[in-house]
Design an enzyme around this catalytic site. Structure first.
Site, PDB file in Angstrom:
ATOM      1  N   LEU A 114     -14.274 -57.700 103.114  1.00 14.31           N
ATOM      2  CA  LEU A 114     -15.166 -56.896 102.213  1.00 14.31           C
ATOM      3  C   LEU A 114     -16.048 -57.850 101.861  1.00 14.31           C
ATOM      4  O   LEU A 114     -17.356 -57.627 101.939  1.00 14.31           O
ATOM      5  CB  LEU A 114     -14.433 -56.042 100.966  1.00 14.31           C
ATOM      6  CG  LEU A 114     -15.198 -55.588 100.012  1.00 14.31           C
ATOM      7  CD1 LEU A 114     -15.802 -54.283 100.614  1.00 14.31           C
ATOM      8  CD2 LEU A 114     -14.522 -54.906  98.893  1.00 14.31           C
ATOM      9  N   PRO A 162     -20.751 -64.120 101.266  1.00 11.27           N
ATOM     10  CA  PRO A 162     -21.060 -65.484 100.451  1.00 11.27           C
ATOM     11  C   PRO A 162     -22.027 -64.984  99.197  1.00 11.27           C
ATOM     12  O   PRO A 162     -21.774 -65.495  98.160  1.00 11.27           O
ATOM     13  CB  PRO A 162     -22.177 -66.259 101.367  1.00 11.27           C
ATOM     14  CG  PRO A 162     -21.420 -65.996 102.895  1.00 11.27           C
ATOM     15  CD  PRO A 162     -21.049 -64.435 102.775  1.00 11.27           C
ATOM     16  N   GLY A 184     -19.852 -60.696  96.149  1.00  9.26           N
ATOM     17  CA  GLY A 184     -18.457 -60.827  95.818  1.00  9.26           C
ATOM     18  C   GLY A 184     -18.123 -59.700  95.103  1.00  9.26           C
ATOM     19  O   GLY A 184     -17.565 -58.680  95.527  1.00  9.26           O
ATOM     20  N   GLN A 243      14.551 -73.208  68.185  1.00 11.99           N
ATOM     21  CA  GLN A 243      14.089 -72.002  68.245  1.00 11.99           C
ATOM     22  C   GLN A 243      12.872 -71.832  68.730  1.00 11.99           C
ATOM     23  O   GLN A 243      12.361 -71.002  69.029  1.00 11.99           O
ATOM     24  CB  GLN A 243      14.034 -71.545  66.547  1.00 11.99           C
ATOM     25  CG  GLN A 243      14.077 -69.965  66.374  1.00 11.99           C
ATOM     26  CD  GLN A 243      14.077 -69.513  64.984  1.00 11.99           C
ATOM     27  OE1 GLN A 243      13.405 -70.223  64.226  1.00 11.99           O
ATOM     28  NE2 GLN A 243      14.924 -68.578  64.466  1.00 11.99           N
ATOM     29  N   GLU A 259      -8.911 -59.731  94.811  1.00  4.35           N
ATOM     30  CA  GLU A 259      -8.901 -58.282  94.693  1.00  4.35           C
ATOM     31  C   GLU A 259      -9.786 -57.550  93.380  1.00  4.35           C
ATOM     32  O   GLU A 259      -9.429 -56.401  92.934  1.00  4.35           O
ATOM     33  CB  GLU A 259      -7.500 -57.214  94.882  1.00  4.35           C
ATOM     34  CG  GLU A 259      -7.136 -57.797  96.335  1.00  4.35           C
ATOM     35  CD  GLU A 259      -6.140 -56.751  96.950  1.00  4.35           C
ATOM     36  OE1 GLU A 259      -6.140 -55.455  96.468  1.00  4.35           O
ATOM     37  OE2 GLU A 259      -5.312 -57.044  97.859  1.00  4.35           O
TER      38      GLU A 259
HETATM   39  N1  CAA Z   1     -12.419 -44.394  95.243  1.00  2.00           N
HETATM   40  C1  CAA Z   1     -13.143 -43.634  95.949  1.00  2.00           C
HETATM   41  N2  CAA Z   1     -14.492 -43.907  96.000  1.00  2.00           N
HETATM   42  C2  CAA Z   1     -15.034 -44.755  95.229  1.00  2.00           C
HETATM   43  C3  CAA Z   1     -14.069 -45.322  94.388  1.00  2.00           C
HETATM   44  C4  CAA Z   1     -12.824 -45.279  94.281  1.00  2.00           C
HETATM   45  N3  CAA Z   1     -11.931 -45.894  93.480  1.00  2.00           N
HETATM   46  N4  CAA Z   1     -14.941 -46.250  93.526  1.00  2.00           N
HETATM   47  C5  CAA Z   1     -16.159 -46.105  94.083  1.00  2.00           C
HETATM   48  N5  CAA Z   1     -16.211 -45.321  94.922  1.00  2.00           N
HETATM   49  C6  CAA Z   1     -17.167 -44.582  95.766  1.00  2.00           C
HETATM   50  C7  CAA Z   1     -17.971 -43.482  95.116  1.00  2.00           C
HETATM   51  O1  CAA Z   1     -18.463 -42.615  96.300  1.00  2.00           O
HETATM   52  C8  CAA Z   1     -19.185 -44.067  94.356  1.00  2.00           C
HETATM   53  O2  CAA Z   1     -20.109 -43.140  94.672  1.00  2.00           O
HETATM   54  P1  CAA Z   1     -20.445 -42.017  93.573  1.00  2.00           P
HETATM   55  O3  CAA Z   1     -21.354 -42.687  92.521  1.00  2.00           O
HETATM   56  O4  CAA Z   1     -21.085 -40.803  94.381  1.00  2.00           O
HETATM   57  O5  CAA Z   1     -19.271 -41.436  92.832  1.00  2.00           O
HETATM   58  C9  CAA Z   1     -19.466 -45.190  95.326  1.00  2.00           C
HETATM   59  O6  CAA Z   1     -18.415 -45.642  95.811  1.00  2.00           O
HETATM   60  C10 CAA Z   1     -20.168 -46.407  94.763  1.00  2.00           C
HETATM   61  O7  CAA Z   1     -19.443 -46.443  93.441  1.00  2.00           O
HETATM   62  P2  CAA Z   1     -19.878 -47.623  92.416  1.00  2.00           P
HETATM   63  O8  CAA Z   1     -21.278 -46.782  91.939  1.00  2.00           O
HETATM   64  O9  CAA Z   1     -19.090 -47.520  91.151  1.00  2.00           O
HETATM   65  O10 CAA Z   1     -20.236 -49.045  92.889  1.00  2.00           O
HETATM   66  P3  CAA Z   1     -20.775 -50.377  92.259  1.00  2.00           P
HETATM   67  O11 CAA Z   1     -21.696 -50.821  93.510  1.00  2.00           O
HETATM   68  O12 CAA Z   1     -21.264 -50.122  90.787  1.00  2.00           O
HETATM   69  O13 CAA Z   1     -19.462 -51.099  92.493  1.00  2.00           O
HETATM   70  C11 CAA Z   1     -17.253 -52.168  91.485  1.00  2.00           C
HETATM   71  C12 CAA Z   1     -18.220 -50.816  91.637  1.00  2.00           C
HETATM   72  C13 CAA Z   1     -16.295 -51.514  90.933  1.00  2.00           C
HETATM   73  C14 CAA Z   1     -17.824 -53.400  90.837  1.00  2.00           C
HETATM   74  C15 CAA Z   1     -16.993 -52.617  93.052  1.00  2.00           C
HETATM   75  O14 CAA Z   1     -18.223 -53.241  93.673  1.00  2.00           O
HETATM   76  C16 CAA Z   1     -15.869 -53.529  93.036  1.00  2.00           C
HETATM   77  O15 CAA Z   1     -14.601 -53.054  93.174  1.00  2.00           O
HETATM   78  N6  CAA Z   1     -16.235 -54.776  93.067  1.00  2.00           N
HETATM   79  C17 CAA Z   1     -15.204 -56.010  93.401  1.00  2.00           C
HETATM   80  C18 CAA Z   1     -14.866 -56.062  94.711  1.00  2.00           C
HETATM   81  C19 CAA Z   1     -13.525 -56.632  94.953  1.00  2.00           C
HETATM   82  O16 CAA Z   1     -12.384 -56.132  94.315  1.00  2.00           O
HETATM   83  N7  CAA Z   1     -13.221 -57.452  95.996  1.00  2.00           N
HETATM   84  C20 CAA Z   1     -12.011 -58.084  96.581  1.00  2.00           C
HETATM   85  C21 CAA Z   1     -12.175 -58.357  97.849  1.00  2.00           C
HETATM   86  S1  CAA Z   1     -10.551 -58.277  98.793  1.00  2.00           S
HETATM   87  C22 CAA Z   1      -9.849 -59.648  98.432  1.00  2.00           C
HETATM   88  O17 CAA Z   1     -10.113 -60.297  97.587  1.00  2.00           O
HETATM   89  C23 CAA Z   1      -8.576 -59.823  99.108  1.00  2.00           C
HETATM   90  C24 CAA Z   1      -7.920 -61.004  99.127  1.00  2.00           C
HETATM   91  O18 CAA Z   1      -8.205 -62.022  99.415  1.00  2.00           O
HETATM   92  C25 CAA Z   1      -6.305 -60.909  99.084  1.00  2.00           C
END
Ligand code: CAA
Length: 390
Positions: free
Chosen positions: A136, A139, A142, A290, A375
């Protein structure tokens, strides 16, 4: 073996694992102590992939327990998956990323993939013939995952992918990669689609392993996509649904990071408990003081609160409750903050010894830190919670 997903909601209530879950915990703990713990320090010191853990988990069908029975998997429910990750993380956080990221990478296939894609990819995953990663982040994308730049352009019955994915856990080791890419730049998150890319697809390559503070045994690398041409039927769901699939996936899998945090914290607490009973100062074990007892009590209290929230979230994941988004974020955020505090206190309880690599708690403290970051940072979890207040 792992409790079946079919009757899962009935198998466990919100806060209490079933007898079957307890048996699963006992068997994963025994396996982890015998086959994974002996290599944990070495894997960290040398920054090498824990192949012994992969072999042991695959030999015992514990590497991807979430895969449904219909595709050759154990069909474990969400709580059973949490327990597996927790017990592996208790001895080696790097190794716990094998079952955790196999779930993260393949859940988009489970949630949105066609029947053909499920058969094609979940079967080999369940059989131990290939691990899965999740692509996902980039660079410059994030926390703002929707700002990604990787493109997938349709060309006849193929898509051509170009871009760079960053912070990809188990990159290079995994055979399969769920890749989120922009198919319509004008639609922002609604213009993102999800695909399965294979390691052997022409144009896929990997960056150098990142030099990290912790989880040193789990390779984190960039994934380069250079004119990677894949059949159009490798798309998961419809065009434009990739961001929603990615977010739905995280709703379920943030709970597995909470599980990892619980395991790391439990490992540190167990070690510190044993240490204070042995270590003598002022003529008695330091555990008799303690001040030390209060620290251990706080550590255990925070850990148990985090565990209850995580298990509640797992039950919600299994049932796909309407408040899952809040609970997934809350469990990850709370458990990872608790793990950071608990492991830091474990180092404190061991004093100077805790600060050295001769004892495992400094590794646990370093490993705990990532659970507050990946995540989604815990700041992002708070955004998610605030937008989805129960
Ligand atoms: N379930 C289903 N659909 C969802 C959803 C959910 N939980 N959250 C959002 N959506 C969909 C919706 O359709 C939404 O559209 P609507 O407005 O019509 O509802 C659309 O996505 C856009 O959502 P947002 O407007 O909330 O999007 P945003 O740009 O504001 O971003 C955010 C929201 C929560 C900040 C998101 O970008 C996010 O989670 N960011 C963090 C990313 C992340 O967690 N990265 C981790 C990478 S993986 C990793 O780290 C793995 C590893 O190494 C182990």
């Amino acid at each position: 073996m792992a409790p079946s997903g079919k009757s899962a909601a009935a198998d466990f209530d919100l806060y209490r694992p079933s007898e079957e879950h307890d048996m699963l915990r006992d068997s994963v703990r025994a396996l982890s102590e015998a086959k994974i713990a002996p290599f944990a320090a070495e894997v960290d010191e040398e920054g090498r992939f824990p192949q012994e853990a992969r072999d042991a988990l695959e030999a015992n069908d514990l590497h991807a327990v979430h895969v449904p029975e219909a595709y050759g998997g154990a069909g474990a429910d969400a709580l059973a998956t949490v327990i597996v990750i927790e017990e592996v993380a208790r001895v080696c956080a790097s190794s716990s990323l094998i079952p955790a990221v196999n779930k993260l990478g393949s859940l988009p296939v489970v949630l949105s993939g066609s029947e053909e894609l499920k058969k094609k990819y979940l079967g080999p995953l369940a059989a131990g013939d290939g691990m899965f990663s999740y692509c996902l982040s980039e660079p410059d994308a994030g926390s703002d995952a929707g700002g990604m730049k990787t493109k997938a352009v349709r060309d006849g019955d193929h898509y051509v992918l170009n871009g760079v994915k960053r912070w990809i856990t188990n990159a290079g080791v995994s055979d399969y990669y769920t890749v989120m890419a922009v198919t319509d730049p004008d639609k922002r998150t609604k213009g993102i689609s999800a695909f399965v890319v294979e390691k052997d697809d022409e144009g896929v390559s990997f960056g150098a392993p990142e030099k990290k503070l912790g989880i040193k045994g789990s390779p984190t690398r960039e994934v380069y996509l250079d004119n990677v041409r894949i059949p159009a039927d490798r798309m998961l769901g419809d065009e434009g649904t990739g961001f929603a699939t990615a977010m739905q996936t995280l709703d379920h899998t943030r709970i597995t990071i909470a599980a990892q945090a619980l395991g790391i914290a439990q490992g540190a607490l167990d070690y510190a408990k044993g240490y204070v009973a042995e270590r003598k100062q002022f003529g008695k074990p330091i555990g008799d003081f303690q001040g030390v007892q209060f620290m251990l009590a706080d550590m255990a209290m925070k850990l148990e609160a985090a565990r209850q929230l995580t298990y509640a979230a797992a039950a919600k994941s299994e049932r796909v409750d309407s408040d899952l988004t809040f609970f997934g974020a809350a469990a990850k955020c709370y458990a990872s903050d608790a793990a950071m505090e608990i492991t830091t206190d474990a180092v404190q309880l061991l004093g100077g010894y805790g600060y050295t690599r001769d004892y495992p708690v400094e590794r646990m403290m370093r490993d705990a830190k990532i659970t507050q970051i990946y995540e989604g940072t815990n700041q992002v979890q708070r955004i998610v919670m605030a937008r989805n207040l129960p």
